[in-house]
Design a protein around this motif. Structure first.
Motif, mmCIF file in Angstrom:
data_model
loop_
_atom_site.group_PDB
_atom_site.id
_atom_site.type_symbol
_atom_site.label_atom_id
_atom_site.label_comp_id
_atom_site.label_asym_id
_atom_site.label_seq_id
_atom_site.Cartn_x
_atom_site.Cartn_y
_atom_site.Cartn_z
ATOM 1 N N ARG A 99 58.351 24.898 64.967
ATOM 2 C CA ARG A 99 57.362 24.765 66.036
ATOM 3 C C ARG A 99 56.539 26.044 66.184
ATOM 4 N NH1 ARG A 99 61.761 21.676 68.388
ATOM 5 N NH2 ARG A 99 61.080 19.491 68.587
ATOM 6 N N ALA A 100 57.193 27.197 66.043
ATOM 7 C CA ALA A 100 56.457 28.465 66.142
ATOM 8 C C ALA A 100 55.497 28.649 64.974
ATOM 9 C CB ALA A 100 57.445 29.626 66.206
ATOM 10 N N GLN A 101 55.825 28.084 63.838
ATOM 11 C CA GLN A 101 54.975 28.197 62.652
ATOM 12 C C GLN A 101 53.671 27.427 62.812
ATOM 13 O OE1 GLN A 101 55.045 29.904 59.949
ATOM 14 N NE2 GLN A 101 53.470 28.846 58.734
ATOM 15 N N LEU A 102 53.720 26.325 63.523
ATOM 16 C CA LEU A 102 52.573 25.434 63.627
ATOM 17 C C LEU A 102 51.651 25.822 64.776
ATOM 18 C CD1 LEU A 102 54.633 22.169 63.103
ATOM 19 C CD2 LEU A 102 53.071 23.207 61.434
ATOM 20 N N VAL A 103 50.434 25.330 64.723
ATOM 21 C CA VAL A 103 49.477 25.470 65.824
ATOM 22 C C VAL A 103 48.943 24.074 66.135
ATOM 23 C CG1 VAL A 103 48.825 27.804 65.167
ATOM 24 C CG2 VAL A 103 47.487 25.875 64.315
ATOM 25 N N PRO A 104 48.467 23.845 67.355
ATOM 26 C CA PRO A 104 47.900 22.532 67.667
ATOM 27 C C PRO A 104 46.704 22.227 66.771
ATOM 28 C CG PRO A 104 48.353 23.766 69.675
ATOM 29 C CD PRO A 104 48.527 24.726 68.535
ATOM 30 N N ALA A 105 46.611 21.002 66.329
ATOM 31 C CA ALA A 105 45.521 20.613 65.430
ATOM 32 C C ALA A 105 44.169 20.810 66.074
ATOM 33 C CB ALA A 105 45.703 19.163 64.990
ATOM 34 N N ASP A 106 44.041 20.488 67.355
ATOM 35 C CA ASP A 106 42.733 20.643 67.995
ATOM 36 C C ASP A 106 42.340 22.117 68.134
ATOM 37 O OD1 ASP A 106 44.641 21.208 69.933
ATOM 38 O OD2 ASP A 106 43.765 19.908 71.467
ATOM 39 N N THR A 127 57.524 36.570 54.134
ATOM 40 C CA THR A 127 56.886 37.616 54.933
ATOM 41 C C THR A 127 55.539 38.026 54.336
ATOM 42 O OG1 THR A 127 59.012 38.441 55.710
ATOM 43 C CG2 THR A 127 57.149 39.957 55.840
ATOM 44 N N LEU A 128 55.462 38.113 53.008
ATOM 45 C CA LEU A 128 54.193 38.475 52.373
ATOM 46 C C LEU A 128 53.082 37.531 52.779
ATOM 47 C CD1 LEU A 128 55.202 39.343 48.678
ATOM 48 C CD2 LEU A 128 54.734 40.921 50.562
ATOM 49 N N VAL A 129 53.377 36.241 52.796
ATOM 50 C CA VAL A 129 52.347 35.249 53.092
ATOM 51 C C VAL A 129 52.093 35.124 54.585
ATOM 52 C CG1 VAL A 129 51.704 32.811 52.903
ATOM 53 C CG2 VAL A 129 52.890 33.937 51.017
ATOM 54 N N GLN A 130 53.164 35.008 55.348
ATOM 55 C CA GLN A 130 53.031 34.554 56.731
ATOM 56 C C GLN A 130 52.808 35.662 57.755
ATOM 57 O OE1 GLN A 130 52.730 31.451 57.552
ATOM 58 N NE2 GLN A 130 53.293 30.507 55.600
ATOM 59 N N SER A 131 53.133 36.908 57.410
ATOM 60 C CA SER A 131 53.119 37.955 58.431
ATOM 61 C C SER A 131 51.750 38.183 59.052
ATOM 62 C CB SER A 131 53.649 39.267 57.841
ATOM 63 O OG SER A 131 52.841 39.684 56.748
ATOM 64 N N GLY A 132 50.681 37.986 58.291
ATOM 65 C CA GLY A 132 49.364 38.277 58.838
ATOM 66 C C GLY A 132 48.430 37.100 58.962
ATOM 67 N N ILE A 158 49.665 27.594 57.274
ATOM 68 C CA ILE A 158 50.387 27.202 58.490
ATOM 69 C C ILE A 158 51.241 25.960 58.231
ATOM 70 C CG2 ILE A 158 50.144 26.468 60.892
ATOM 71 C CD1 ILE A 158 47.600 28.240 61.005
ATOM 72 N N PRO A 159 50.652 24.793 57.897
ATOM 73 C CA PRO A 159 51.533 23.657 57.581
ATOM 74 C C PRO A 159 52.285 23.838 56.268
ATOM 75 C CG PRO A 159 49.256 23.079 57.152
ATOM 76 C CD PRO A 159 49.234 24.421 57.841
ATOM 77 N N GLY A 160 51.685 24.591 55.324
ATOM 78 C CA GLY A 160 52.389 24.847 54.072
ATOM 79 C C GLY A 160 53.698 25.586 54.310
ATOM 80 N N GLY A 161 53.676 26.548 55.224
ATOM 81 C CA GLY A 161 54.902 27.262 55.567
ATOM 82 C C GLY A 161 55.916 26.354 56.229
ATOM 83 N N ALA A 162 55.445 25.479 57.098
ATOM 84 C CA ALA A 162 56.357 24.528 57.741
ATOM 85 C C ALA A 162 56.999 23.611 56.708
ATOM 86 C CB ALA A 162 55.601 23.714 58.792
ATOM 87 N N ASP A 163 56.221 23.201 55.707
ATOM 88 C CA ASP A 163 56.783 22.366 54.641
ATOM 89 C C ASP A 163 57.899 23.079 53.889
ATOM 90 O OD1 ASP A 163 55.320 20.058 55.053
ATOM 91 O OD2 ASP A 163 53.775 20.532 53.575
ATOM 92 N N TRP A 164 57.751 24.388 53.702
ATOM 93 C CA TRP A 164 58.809 25.144 53.018
ATOM 94 C C TRP A 164 60.072 25.196 53.884
ATOM 95 C CZ3 TRP A 164 58.093 30.758 50.685
ATOM 96 C CH2 TRP A 164 59.063 30.961 49.694
#
Length: 458
Positions: free
Chosen positions: A385-392, A222-227, A199-205
């Motif tokens: 923003r869509a890539q990330l999720v709230p930390a809590d 897509t290979l990594v993030q789709s699922g 999740i954060p790794g994708g945002a870093d990219w």
């Protein structure tokens, strides 16, 4: 299990030809190896040598041996590491595997096929030994504990520094969902933590792409993030050992490794969150626990650290970065190197200097980089923003999966996490949101904001 996205990944993967996932899949190990690998010589079938430890041999050694025999693949004496002391992914252990393989070659007069039966450490050690001997290998995964099964890199500790050594990924991967579900629950929790890093790794990219440092390959993305989000959606069922819940987790971990093969690098699968784990491992955090803290457990806390950092970064609106002020404050390389050597000691300081030098730019280069980032931010802001999720929210998922969700769960404090941020920024040459924050002259303030009263760490 037939899966079109895995099949598509295999067509582009550099090394892996066959992936078998499913309940009872271990019984298909011999056929998978025989169909995919060069198992014959002029005189006989090439034999296989199982590499395992006492635990993985107990749960799968005999099953793999039987599956090899059914496929008429001879089996030589296995190499089984003892349960104690704990087996580490170190260069000397990889060298031992290579030596035993050479001995078995000499005894049989033919090149032996290594078959790793285990999870992260066994796989990485066998991968490195196979590379050093110039041969292919197969792996039978016994736990959904990490994403390195299909990765070409092997994180190995040597001389006080953990580095990812370039290897050749397994030609054959077999993953039995029943074995995964029956593995000790902390192992699947570790895999859950490792997968959450995407999740954060994708945002870093996305950040690196916007800054003009490393472009996104949309097919690999897509290979990594789709699922990923679906794979993380059943944490309680994973903790309960429900076999059907493991399909998404295993698939996500396997696809992550295949994506690294296709991309020929680890960028698709990790960002700054992994550097926290590497730094803590080299500091021997949790090493005296029984069992020692897994890679995925440390990555879980690193992931939460980065999600909280992203929240503060996005609160400021990156489109408002004052480029002139940032350039005016930008230090020379000599100042940066001095700070790195103040932050790290010994060989690790030399490593961090070398890595940071790769991504360092002078003031003109910084202005160009920040100009690109700020101009592109409006078009990627919603995607980040869509890539990330709230930390809590992720912390609760980690807790339900049985993974660490607080620093105390891995023997650290909030202050330890805070002190790790500058180390993570310097540890690798890969460009992440930590670098943007440093270049924008936001870094110190954002780290302070992360640990302000009322946040996740207080």
């Amino acid at each position: 299990m037939r899966d079109t996205i895995i099949e598509a990944a295999l067509t582009s993967a550099r090394d892996t030809d066959t992936v078998v996932i499913g309940r009872g899949a271990v019984a298909r190990t011999g056929k998978a190896i025989r169909d995919a690998m060069d198992t014959s010589t002029d005189c006989e079938m090439r034999p296989a040598m199982i590499v395992a430890d006492d635990c993985t041999w107990h749960v799968a050694g005999n099953k793999v041996t039987a599956a090899l025999a059914e496929a008429r693949i001879p089996v030589v004496e296995p190499l089984v590491f003892p349960a104690t002391p704990t087996l580490y992914a170190s260069l000397d252990n990889a060298n031992r595997i290579a030596k035993v393989l050479r001995d078995r070659d000499f005894q049989r007069g033919v090149t032996v096929i290594p078959v790793a039966v285990g999870s992260g450490t066994i796989n990485d050690l066998t991968k490195l030994a196979a590379r050093d001997l110039g041969r292919r290998y197969a792996v039978v995964g016994t736990a959904a504990s990490m994403d390195g099964y299909t990765g070409a890199g092997a994180p190995i500790s040597d001389n006080g520094v953990k580095i990812t050594m370039n290897c050749v990924a397994p030609q054959v991967v077999v993953f039995d969902l029943d074995l995964a579900a029956n593995a000790p629950s902390p192992m699947s929790a570790s895999g859950f933590g490792d997968l959450s890093a995407k999740i954060p790794g994708g945002a870093d990219w996305l950040i690196a792409d916007a800054a003009g440092v490393e472009s996104i390959d949309e097919d690999v993305w897509t290979l990594v993030q789709s699922g990923v989000h679906e794979a993380l959606s059943r944490p309680a069922d994973l903790a309960a050992g429900v076999p059907e819940a493991y399909e998404g987790l295993v698939k996500g971990l396997i696809l992550s490794g295949l994506a690294m093969q296709v991309y020929d690098g680890t960028r698709p699968a990790s960002g700054a969150e992994h550097y926290f784990s590497h730094i803590w491992e080299l500091a021997h955090v949790g090493a005296k626990l029984d069992p020692p803290l897994s890679h995925g457990f440390k990555v879980a806390i690193g992931t939460l650290a980065m999600l909280t950092f992203y929240e503060k970064f996005l609160d400021r609106d990156p489109a408002t970065i004052d480029i002139d002020a940032a350039v005016a404050k930008w230090p020379t390389w000599d100042v940066v190197e001095a700070d790195i050597r103040h932050t790290f000691d010994g060989a690790l300081a030399d490593h961090a200097v070398k890595e940071t030098r790769v991504k360092f730019v002078d003031r003109d280069g910084l202005r160009g980089r920040l100009d690109r980032f700020v101009s592109r931010w409006p078009e990627i802001a919603d995607r980040v923003r869509a890539q990330l999720v709230p930390a809590d929210e992720l912390a609760e998922q980690l807790r339900l999966a049985g993974a660490p969700s607080r620093p105390e769960d891995i023997g650290l404090t909030a202050q330890d996490i805070k002190a790790s941020f500058p180390k993570a920024m310097y540890y690798r040459s890969r460009y992440t949101v930590l670098d943007v924050a440093r270049e924008a002259a936001w870094f110190d303030d954002l780290v302070s904001d992360v640990f302000a009263p009322g946040g996740l760490w207080t």
